[in-house]
Design an enzyme around this catalytic site. Structure first.
Site, short mmCIF file in Angstrom:
data_model
loop_
_atom_site.label_atom_id
_atom_site.label_comp_id
_atom_site.label_asym_id
_atom_site.label_seq_id
_atom_site.Cartn_x
_atom_site.Cartn_y
_atom_site.Cartn_z
N LYS A 1 -63.18 -14.87 -46.33
CA LYS A 1 -62.20 -13.85 -45.94
C LYS A 1 -60.96 -14.45 -45.30
O LYS A 1 -59.92 -13.79 -45.19
CB LYS A 1 -62.83 -12.88 -44.92
CG LYS A 1 -63.90 -11.94 -45.44
CD LYS A 1 -64.31 -10.99 -44.32
CE LYS A 1 -65.32 -9.97 -44.79
NZ LYS A 1 -66.66 -10.55 -44.96
N HIS B 1 -76.11 -9.49 -39.95
CA HIS B 1 -75.11 -8.82 -39.12
C HIS B 1 -75.79 -7.57 -38.53
O HIS B 1 -76.30 -6.74 -39.29
CB HIS B 1 -73.90 -8.39 -39.96
CG HIS B 1 -72.94 -9.49 -40.26
ND1 HIS B 1 -73.27 -10.60 -40.98
CD2 HIS B 1 -71.63 -9.63 -39.92
CE1 HIS B 1 -72.20 -11.39 -41.08
NE2 HIS B 1 -71.20 -10.83 -40.44
N GLU C 1 -73.14 -3.90 -35.11
CA GLU C 1 -71.74 -4.19 -34.77
C GLU C 1 -71.03 -2.87 -34.46
O GLU C 1 -70.13 -2.43 -35.16
CB GLU C 1 -71.05 -4.96 -35.90
CG GLU C 1 -69.74 -5.58 -35.49
CD GLU C 1 -69.13 -6.45 -36.58
OE1 GLU C 1 -68.00 -6.91 -36.35
OE2 GLU C 1 -69.77 -6.67 -37.63
N ASP D 1 -66.55 -16.45 -36.02
CA ASP D 1 -66.51 -15.25 -36.85
C ASP D 1 -65.27 -15.28 -37.74
O ASP D 1 -64.99 -16.28 -38.38
CB ASP D 1 -66.59 -13.99 -36.00
CG ASP D 1 -67.20 -12.81 -36.76
OD1 ASP D 1 -67.63 -12.98 -37.91
OD2 ASP D 1 -67.27 -11.71 -36.19
N ASN D 2 -64.49 -14.24 -37.77
CA ASN D 2 -63.40 -14.12 -38.74
C ASN D 2 -62.13 -14.83 -38.27
O ASN D 2 -61.93 -15.02 -37.08
CB ASN D 2 -63.10 -12.65 -39.00
CG ASN D 2 -64.29 -11.92 -39.59
OD1 ASN D 2 -65.26 -11.63 -38.88
ND2 ASN D 2 -64.24 -11.64 -40.86
#
Length: 420
Positions: free
Chosen positions: A70, A215, A218, A314-315
């Site tokens: 991503k 995951h 969240e 993470d991202n």
């Protein structure tokens, strides 16, 4: 520019500051000498001596929850409102329209170059695997794992909703994961069929000899208790692989007694928790007014229950987190501030090195004699000095030799960011 130039070959770092926990000792920071010989930490002084003026030395980082596929799509796929659903929709549309092998490869490579320059030695990445994306991204991952061998050790986890487990396509995805020697993954939601899906998931993971990585919860909705469901499913099935869960935000908004009971189940099953404080701070409790909650899970209570905890990036510059650069020092800094890791236990440095290495099943990284001299050296003498500045002049050693820390320029990805 690095804050200090070190000799090549064998040498001794005089007067360095090390976390005691990474030497297997009690206490916080200690000042000592460190000898490097043949790419490893040596028992006794050797070669020329360099006075380090109490510079902090940490082992190269392990970043066990990322999304390299991503990464860096923000310029063409920004989150329109900063919400979780905004992120899901933006990524889904961009993936369908743009995620060719060439696009994914370029952005993953960019992220790896940044992580390496910052001092990371191992990364686990989740890969969006909604068909047909699994057949595109996993081959790219395997190519990158081979080309980065010796610099960054890579693992991959497929990312699909847990209710896809019961669909025939999940068996194909599991075979793809197994071929890539990856970890079987899913996102859990409090759906009516979750318990059955989890039992089937662990059956498939066992069949292919895969560890598991989820995951989980969240959200700040206290009714979301899929962490509890995973712990019960591990206990019921007797799953023998490693199990990692990420996020677990809803624990922070649940009744304390209920949350503590869930932590007891997690502790009994040996589940490893990875906290993602930066992404959770960005997405959770976002609304029209001022956010009240930080979104971080109960990391102190987990450690009090002997649950292993790691922190990860993470991202990176995508709709789930608009910032970041896969710099684990930034993760340490923000985790300390967001989670109040200061004024607590002294072994938190393990959560960025030894603990995630154990969860990934890779070789541990300590600062004890015999360990590989994969090190990050900072122009700081204590925690407040370390976290007060970006430490852009750090020195990264791999096998005892300083690496080139030049970061990739964002302009290198400009050709991928054109929005039609």
């Amino acid at each position: 520019m690095d804050f200090i130039t070190l000799p090549t070959g064998d040498f001794t770092l005089k007067n360095v500051t090390l976390p005691a926990a990474l030497l297997g000792q009690d206490g916080d920071l200690i000042t000592t000498d460190m000898a490097l010989s043949g790419g490893r930490i040596a028992e006794a002084p050797i070669g020329p001596e360099v006075d380090m003026a109490r510079a902090i030395v940490l082992p190269a980082f392990v970043d066990m929850h990322t999304h390299l596929d991503k990464g860096h799509i923000w310029p063409r796929a920004a989150n329109p409102d900063g919400t979780f659903m905004g992120a899901l929709n933006a990524v889904g549309a961009d993936r369908s329209a743009r995620w060719t092998a060439e696009d994914v490869r370029a952005r993953m490579e960019f992220g790896l170059r940044a992580a390496y320059a910052h001092g990371t030695r191992a990364i686990r990445t989740h890969l969006d695997s909604i068909p047909p994306q699994h057949s595109i991204s996993f081959p790219v991952f395997e190519e990158l794992r081979e080309s980065w061998a010796g610099r960054i050790e890579l693992q991959a986890v497929n990312l699909v909703p847990c209710d896809m487990v019961a669909e025939p396509i999940f068996l194909e995805i599991a075979k793809t994961v197994a071929h890539a020697q990856g970890v079987l993954g899913a996102v859990t939601y409090p759906t009516p069929g979750l318990d059955d899906d989890l039992r089937l998931f662990f059956e498939i993971a066992t069949l292919h000899g895969r560890d598991a990585d989820f995951h989980v919860d969240e959200t700040l909705d206290p009714a979301s208790e899929t962490l509890r469901a995973i712990a019960l499913a591990v206990d019921e099935t007797g799953f023998e692989g490693r199990v990692t869960v990420g996020h677990c935000c809803s624990l922070s908004s649940q009744d304390p007694g209920r949350a503590e009971d869930t932590l007891g189940l997690v502790a009994a099953t040996g589940i490893h928790v990875v906290s993602l404080p930066m992404c959770n701070l960005y997405l959770q409790d976002r609304g029209p007014g001022t956010p009240r909650l930080r979104g971080i899970t109960l990391v102190h209570e987990m450690r009090d229950n002997a649950i292993p905890v790691s922190f990860a990036s993470d991202n990176t510059r995508d709709p789930f987190y608009a910032y970041g650069d896969l710099d684990m020092l930034e993760v340490m800094r923000q985790a300390t501030r967001i989670g109040h890791l200061d004024h607590s236990r002294s072994d938190w440095p393990l959560a960025f090195s030894a603990a995630p290495a154990a969860a990934m099943g890779i070789s541990p990284q300590t600062l004890a004699p015999g360990a590989s001299a994969d090190l990050v050296i900072f122009n700081a003498r204590d925690w407040t000095e370390l976290y007060a500045r970006p430490q852009s002049d750090r020195v990264v050693l791999r096998g005892g030799a300083a690496i080139d820390r030049t970061l990739p320029a964002y302009a290198e990805l400009d050709h991928l960011m054109e929005v039609s």
